[in-house]
Design an enzyme around this catalytic site. Structure first.
Site, PDB file in Angstrom:
ATOM      1  N   GLU A 104       7.104  -4.499 -11.798  1.00  0.00           N
ATOM      2  CA  GLU A 104       6.486  -3.169 -11.972  1.00  0.00           C
ATOM      3  C   GLU A 104       7.376  -2.321 -12.870  1.00  0.00           C
ATOM      4  O   GLU A 104       7.636  -1.149 -12.586  1.00  0.00           O
ATOM      5  CB  GLU A 104       6.290  -2.483 -10.610  1.00  0.00           C
ATOM      6  CG  GLU A 104       5.486  -3.314  -9.630  1.00  0.00           C
ATOM      7  CD  GLU A 104       5.192  -2.604  -8.306  1.00  0.00           C
ATOM      8  OE1 GLU A 104       5.389  -1.373  -8.211  1.00  0.00           O
ATOM      9  OE2 GLU A 104       4.750  -3.295  -7.378  1.00  0.00           O
ATOM     10  N   GLU A 145       7.322  -4.477   0.091  1.00  0.00           N
ATOM     11  CA  GLU A 145       8.149  -3.361   0.592  1.00  0.00           C
ATOM     12  C   GLU A 145       8.370  -3.352   2.095  1.00  0.00           C
ATOM     13  O   GLU A 145       8.191  -2.327   2.748  1.00  0.00           O
ATOM     14  CB  GLU A 145       7.536  -2.026   0.137  1.00  0.00           C
ATOM     15  CG  GLU A 145       7.399  -1.930  -1.370  1.00  0.00           C
ATOM     16  CD  GLU A 145       6.759  -0.622  -1.843  1.00  0.00           C
ATOM     17  OE1 GLU A 145       6.302   0.163  -0.995  1.00  0.00           O
ATOM     18  OE2 GLU A 145       6.739  -0.400  -3.058  1.00  0.00           O
TER      19      GLU A 145
HETATM   20  C1  XIL Z   1       1.174   2.932  -7.207  1.00  0.00           C
HETATM   21  C2  XIL Z   1       0.034   3.115  -8.198  1.00  0.00           C
HETATM   22  O1  XIL Z   1       0.537   2.974  -9.500  1.00  0.00           O
HETATM   23  C3  XIL Z   1      -0.606   4.463  -8.023  1.00  0.00           C
HETATM   24  O2  XIL Z   1      -1.769   4.583  -8.820  1.00  0.00           O
HETATM   25  C4  XIL Z   1      -0.971   4.698  -6.552  1.00  0.00           C
HETATM   26  O3  XIL Z   1      -1.433   6.008  -6.380  1.00  0.00           O
HETATM   27  C5  XIL Z   1       0.229   4.468  -5.663  1.00  0.00           C
HETATM   28  O4  XIL Z   1       0.762   3.175  -5.893  1.00  0.00           O
HETATM   29  N1  XIL Z   1       5.136   0.151  -5.578  1.00  0.00           N
HETATM   30  C6  XIL Z   1       4.015  -0.661  -5.608  1.00  0.00           C
HETATM   31  C7  XIL Z   1       2.802  -0.237  -6.340  1.00  0.00           C
HETATM   32  O5  XIL Z   1       4.076  -1.806  -5.099  1.00  0.00           O
HETATM   33  O6  XIL Z   1       1.629  -0.709  -5.739  1.00  0.00           O
HETATM   34  C8  XIL Z   1       2.765   1.273  -6.471  1.00  0.00           C
HETATM   35  O7  XIL Z   1       1.644   1.594  -7.296  1.00  0.00           O
HETATM   36  C9  XIL Z   1       4.056   1.803  -7.042  1.00  0.00           C
HETATM   37  C10 XIL Z   1       5.214   1.463  -6.155  1.00  0.00           C
END
Ligand code: XIL
Length: 366
Positions: A260, A155
């Protein structure tokens, strides 16, 4: 002689046992169905990594052949103090992968969120550089022989494709991205290296992402793949942008991954997955506590079906599809961007039972 009635009684008992344990032997396996196409992954939380529920472990192993730690390898958790690392649960994850034949994608080395709290007290370029170098070297070299890949940088881009203002950009300048890839490659030469982001299928952000990748390549560092997180919304999945992105990223010589995946069904006034962006609580934002209406269920199923159709069409470029959670009950979208909601973004319900979307996806392989 065994009568028909007896057979029926035994199969009913097996079905009931399956339902009680939340695991039915008769559920087709995603990883098997797509084994000649791409890897099928999931995010794993602490309880799953520590195998606290044997039925859950069996279910994970039956459906997935790749996994990403949902939180435990993020810097705040793996590197809580300046000179202290906590490898207890990350090491268990690596063991889990070895034991169950699941490839691990490390997530993530350099990210502006979930940073250790001591970073906030740092005010000098030298100290940020020292943290950056030590963190990458220590973490990447520990797992150099037993994880498959790293989300090296996560990101780093704004929605308009410019570089996000982070502590790394501020103190180290834009070269920090290529440098992260160089250092990871040095510490873990046999591990695949990826850039990962959300909304990087959107044209402006995608253009910035392509520029970022080209700069890493031009620096001489290796970059093997790009992750499109895929946090999308029901009825609004940007199929055209996704397909364009697969083509354009693959043209750079990179593997393309959906890292994701989840499809949000609840109301939201913004798109994307900036974990620092939140909305206030309001009952109208949590409309489906008693169950998902059939109409939404069907739209979710249609969206997942169309997505997997697209992934299959480009299976020569798409190497992995990872869901952000095993089942609806595990999803981070129950707590973000509004706390305490009942969300339904995945293929399995809260008891690991397949939803209509699962059957649509599996149906593509029949
Ligand atoms: C999220 C997790 O799922 C949560 O448990 C945590 O509180 C915050 O992060 N982008 C990403 C992930 O790269 O690491 C994130 O995961 C969601 C968005």
């Amino acid at each position: 002689m065994i009568s028909k009635r007896n057979i029926r009684a035994v199969s009913t008992a097996i079905l009931i046992m399956g339902a009680i344990s939340g695991f039915s032997q008769s559920i087709p396996s995603l990883k098997d169905a797509f084994k000649n196409d791409f890897g099928i992954g999931t995010a794993l939380n602490n309880s799953q990594i520590e195998e606290r529920d044997p039925a859950m472990t069996a279910f994970i192993v039956s459906q997935f052949n790749m996994a990403t730690p949902e939180n435990v390898m993020k810097s705040a958790l793996i590197h809580p103090k300046w000179d202290t690392y906590d490898f207890v649960v990350p090491d268990k994850l690596v063991e889990f992968g070895k034991k169950h034949n699941i490839k691990i994608n490390g997530h993530t080395l350099i990210w502006h969120s979930q940073l250790p709290s001591f970073i906030r007290g740092i005010r000098s370029k030298d100290s940020i550089q020292t943290f950056f170098n030590d963190h990458i070297k220590t973490v990447a070299s520990r797992y150099k022989d037993n994880i498959f890949s790293w989300d090296v940088v996560n990101e780093a881009l704004n929605e308009d494709g410019t570089l996000r203002k982070t502590v790394f950009l501020d103190y180290l300048g834009e070269g920090y991205i290529a440098e992260a890839f160089r250092l990871t490659q040095q510490a873990a030469p046999n591990v695949e290296l990826y850039y990962n982001d959300y909304n990087n299928e959107q044209p402006a952000k995608r253009a910035g992402c392509i520029e970022l990748i080209k700069k890493v390549q031009a620096s001489g560092a290796r970059i093997d793949g790009v992750g499109i997180q895929g946090h999308w919304h029901v009825g609004k999945v940007p199929f055209k942008d996704i397909e364009e992105s697969i083509m354009q990223y693959a043209a750079l010589g990179l593997k393309v991954m959906f890292t994701e995946l989840d499809i949000e069904v609840l109301p939201r006034n913004f798109q994307g997955a900036d974990v620092n962006q939140r909305m206030g609580s309001d009952p109208t934002l949590n409309p489906y506590t008693a169950g998902l209406p059939d109409e939404v269920q069907q739209q979710l199923a249609a969206d997942y079906e169309a997505l997997f159709k697209l992934f299959l069409k480009h299976k020569d470029k798409v190497t992995r599809v990872t869901f952000w959670g095993v089942n609806d009950g595990n999803s981070w979208l129950n707590g973000w961007p509004v706390r305490g909601r009942t969300n339904y973004p995945l293929l399995f319900d809260r008891n690991n039972q397949p939803k209509p979307a699962f059957y649509k996806v599996i149906g593509l392989k029949k």
